[in-house]
Design a protein around this motif. Structure first.
Motif, PDB file in Angstrom:
ATOM      1  N   ALA A 155       0.914  -1.920   0.404  1.00 16.89           N
ATOM      2  CA  ALA A 155       0.121   0.001   0.224  1.00 16.89           C
ATOM      3  C   ALA A 155       0.800   1.426  -0.036  1.00 16.89           C
ATOM      4  CB  ALA A 155      -0.990   0.390   1.438  1.00 16.89           C
ATOM      5  N   ASP A 156       2.137   1.098   0.755  1.00 17.33           N
ATOM      6  CA  ASP A 156       2.905   2.487   0.946  1.00 17.33           C
ATOM      7  C   ASP A 156       3.493   2.788  -0.437  1.00 17.33           C
ATOM      8  OD1 ASP A 156       2.433   2.971   3.156  1.00 17.33           O
ATOM      9  OD2 ASP A 156       3.909   1.740   4.781  1.00 17.33           O
ATOM     10  N   ILE A 157       3.304   1.165  -1.002  1.00 16.63           N
ATOM     11  CA  ILE A 157       4.552   1.382  -2.552  1.00 16.63           C
ATOM     12  C   ILE A 157       4.045   2.317  -3.476  1.00 16.63           C
ATOM     13  CG2 ILE A 157       5.941   0.556  -3.959  1.00 16.63           C
ATOM     14  CD1 ILE A 157       6.591  -1.647  -2.037  1.00 16.63           C
ATOM     15  N   GLY A 158       2.421   2.090  -3.224  1.00 19.46           N
ATOM     16  CA  GLY A 158       1.826   1.930  -4.585  1.00 19.46           C
ATOM     17  C   GLY A 158       0.840   1.238  -5.307  1.00 19.46           C
ATOM     18  N   HIS A 159       1.001  -0.216  -4.722  1.00 20.81           N
ATOM     19  CA  HIS A 159       0.384  -1.162  -5.484  1.00 20.81           C
ATOM     20  C   HIS A 159      -1.003  -0.752  -5.836  1.00 20.81           C
ATOM     21  CE1 HIS A 159       4.255  -3.647  -5.701  1.00 20.81           C
ATOM     22  NE2 HIS A 159       4.609  -2.991  -5.138  1.00 20.81           N
ATOM     23  N   ARG A 160      -1.662  -1.413  -6.846  1.00 21.33           N
ATOM     24  CA  ARG A 160      -2.959  -1.392  -7.197  1.00 21.33           C
ATOM     25  C   ARG A 160      -3.708  -2.768  -6.970  1.00 21.33           C
ATOM     26  NH1 ARG A 160      -4.393   0.377 -10.855  1.00 21.33           N
ATOM     27  NH2 ARG A 160      -2.915   0.491 -12.393  1.00 21.33           N
ATOM     28  N   SER A 161      -4.570  -3.247  -5.976  1.00 21.72           N
ATOM     29  CA  SER A 161      -5.607  -4.306  -6.463  1.00 21.72           C
ATOM     30  C   SER A 161      -6.035  -4.320  -8.311  1.00 21.72           C
ATOM     31  CB  SER A 161      -6.476  -4.395  -5.894  1.00 21.72           C
ATOM     32  OG  SER A 161      -7.439  -5.117  -6.303  1.00 21.72           O
ATOM     33  N   ILE A 162      -5.576  -5.210  -8.748  1.00 23.41           N
ATOM     34  CA  ILE A 162      -6.322  -5.200 -10.423  1.00 23.41           C
ATOM     35  C   ILE A 162      -7.471  -6.370 -10.258  1.00 23.41           C
ATOM     36  CG2 ILE A 162      -4.642  -3.944 -11.280  1.00 23.41           C
ATOM     37  CD1 ILE A 162      -3.301  -6.526 -12.230  1.00 23.41           C
ATOM     38  N   GLY A 163      -7.414  -7.557  -9.199  1.00 21.60           N
ATOM     39  CA  GLY A 163      -8.143  -8.418 -10.107  1.00 21.60           C
ATOM     40  C   GLY A 163      -7.875  -9.231  -8.875  1.00 21.60           C
ATOM     41  N   GLU A 164      -9.402 -10.080  -8.660  1.00 26.44           N
ATOM     42  CA  GLU A 164      -9.827 -10.820  -7.012  1.00 26.44           C
ATOM     43  C   GLU A 164     -10.175 -12.351  -7.344  1.00 26.44           C
ATOM     44  OE1 GLU A 164     -12.685  -9.457  -2.989  1.00 26.44           O
ATOM     45  OE2 GLU A 164     -10.351  -7.977  -4.045  1.00 26.44           O
ATOM     46  N   GLY A 165      -9.757 -13.240  -6.508  1.00 27.43           N
ATOM     47  CA  GLY A 165     -10.586 -14.380  -6.481  1.00 27.43           C
ATOM     48  C   GLY A 165     -11.579 -14.398  -5.556  1.00 27.43           C
ATOM     49  N   HIS A 166     -11.906 -16.000  -4.933  1.00 24.85           N
ATOM     50  CA  HIS A 166     -12.258 -16.285  -3.500  1.00 24.85           C
ATOM     51  C   HIS A 166     -10.338 -15.780  -2.561  1.00 24.85           C
ATOM     52  CE1 HIS A 166     -14.711 -17.539  -0.508  1.00 24.85           C
ATOM     53  NE2 HIS A 166     -14.148 -18.750  -0.114  1.00 24.85           N
ATOM     54  N   HIS A 167      -9.792 -16.591  -3.080  1.00 23.49           N
ATOM     55  CA  HIS A 167      -8.463 -16.816  -2.022  1.00 23.49           C
ATOM     56  C   HIS A 167      -7.851 -15.641  -2.142  1.00 23.49           C
ATOM     57  CE1 HIS A 167     -10.615 -20.647  -0.705  1.00 23.49           C
ATOM     58  NE2 HIS A 167     -10.250 -21.013  -1.737  1.00 23.49           N
ATOM     59  N   ALA A 168      -7.371 -15.056  -3.160  1.00 29.39           N
ATOM     60  CA  ALA A 168      -5.588 -14.334  -3.560  1.00 29.39           C
ATOM     61  C   ALA A 168      -6.383 -13.005  -4.514  1.00 29.39           C
ATOM     62  CB  ALA A 168      -5.172 -14.884  -4.426  1.00 29.39           C
ATOM     63  N   THR A 169      -5.957 -12.259  -3.817  1.00 29.47           N
ATOM     64  CA  THR A 169      -5.911 -11.012  -4.523  1.00 29.47           C
ATOM     65  C   THR A 169      -5.002 -10.497  -5.659  1.00 29.47           C
ATOM     66  OG1 THR A 169      -7.544  -9.941  -3.306  1.00 29.47           O
ATOM     67  CG2 THR A 169      -6.403  -8.170  -4.390  1.00 29.47           C
TER      68      THR A 169
END
Length: 218
Positions: free
Chosen positions: A29-43
Motif C-alpha cells: 500500500a505504501d509503495i502504491g500497488h493497486r488491486s487489479i483482480g480478485e479471486g476467492h483466496h487471493a488478490t
C-alpha cells in the motif's frame, strides 16, 4: 525464493521484504500497488514501475501452488506458452502465499477468441470435437498437447475455466489458474517435497485485506 535464476525479478528486488503477510500488504500500500483482480483466496496487484509484473497475495497455499510446481517440472515446456511465467514465490510466516508473476492480457471480446476458449475448455476435459481440435491446431498448435499433459499430471479432467482464468501472452492462450480450490493434504505433501515450505495446515481464507491478513495462527 527466486524460481528462475539470479537475473529474474524477485519480491525483494521490487521492495517486498516482509516475511508476514500483513506487513507485506502494508508495504505494498505504501509503495502504491493497486488491486487489479480478485479471486476467492487471493488478490492480484500491479507493480509500480514494472508494468510487465503482478503480485498475487493470498491468505493460504491454494491450487496455484500446485500449478507452479507443474509449471517448473512436468509442464515446463509449456511455461510462457500456455502456463504463466512465475518469477518468485514466498510462503509467509502465517502460511500465506505471495507470488510474483508476469502480467497477462485480457481476452478480447471477439468471436474468434470466444470460439477458442470454448474449444480449449472442451480440450481440457478431453471432449473437443474435430472442428474444435482443428481450430486449436490452427490457432494454438500446442494447446491439445498441453491439455493432455495437464490432465495426466493432475489426474483431473475438470478445471477452473471461469472468466479471467484464460488470459493472453501476446497471441498465446494462457490458462492462468486451473486449480481454483484448496489443496488436499496429499497435494501439500507433494508440494513440500519440491519446495522448502514451512508447516502448512489451514484452509486458505478469503482474499486478504490489510486488516484481516493471515487472521489464523498455525
Amino acid at each position: 525464493m527466486d524460481l528462475n535464476g539470479q537475473d529474474r525479478p524477485t519480491l525483494r528486488r521490487i521492495g517486498l521484504t516482509a516475511t508476514s503477510l500483513e506487513p507485506l500488504l502494508d508495504a505494498m500500500a505504501d509503495i502504491g500497488h493497486r488491486s487489479i483482480g480478485e479471486g476467492h483466496h487471493a488478490t492480484v496487484y500491479d507493480v509500480p514501475g514494472h508494468p510487465s509484473l503482478v503480485v498475487r497475495a493470498g491468505n493460504g497455499v491454494d491450487g496455484m501452488a500446485t500449478y507452479i510446481v507443474h509449471g517448473r517440472v512436468a509442464l515446463r515446456r509449456f511455461t510462457g506458452i500456455h502456463v504463466p511465467v512465475v518469477h518468485d514465490l514466498q510462503i509467509t510466516d502465517c502460511g500465506g502465499m505471495v507470488v510474483l508473476a508476469e502480467r497477462l492480457e485480457e481476452i478480447p471480446d471477439e468471436p474468434i477468441w470466444q470460439s477458442l476458449i470454448e474449444a480449449a475448455e472442451f480440450a481440457l476435459q478431453g471432449r473437443a470435437s474435430p472442428d474444435q481440435i482443428a481450430l486449436l491446431a490452427d490457432q494454438q498448435p500446442d494447446f491439445m498437447e498441453f491439455a493432455r499433459e495437464l490432465r495426466s499430471v493432475s489426474g483431473r479432467s475438470h478445471f477452473d475455466t471461469r472468466e479471467g482464468n484464460f488470459m493472453l501472452r501476446g497471441g498465446d492462450l494462457i490458462l492462468s489458474d486451473p486449480f481454483g480450490q484448496c489443496l488436499f493434504e496429499s497435494e501439500v505433501e507433494a508440494l513440500r517435497s519440491r519446495l522448502p515450505l514451512p508447516a502448512l495446515g489451514r484452509v486458505p481464507q478469503p482474499s486478504p485485506r490489510r486488516d484481516t491478513a493471515c487472521p489464523l495462527v498455525l
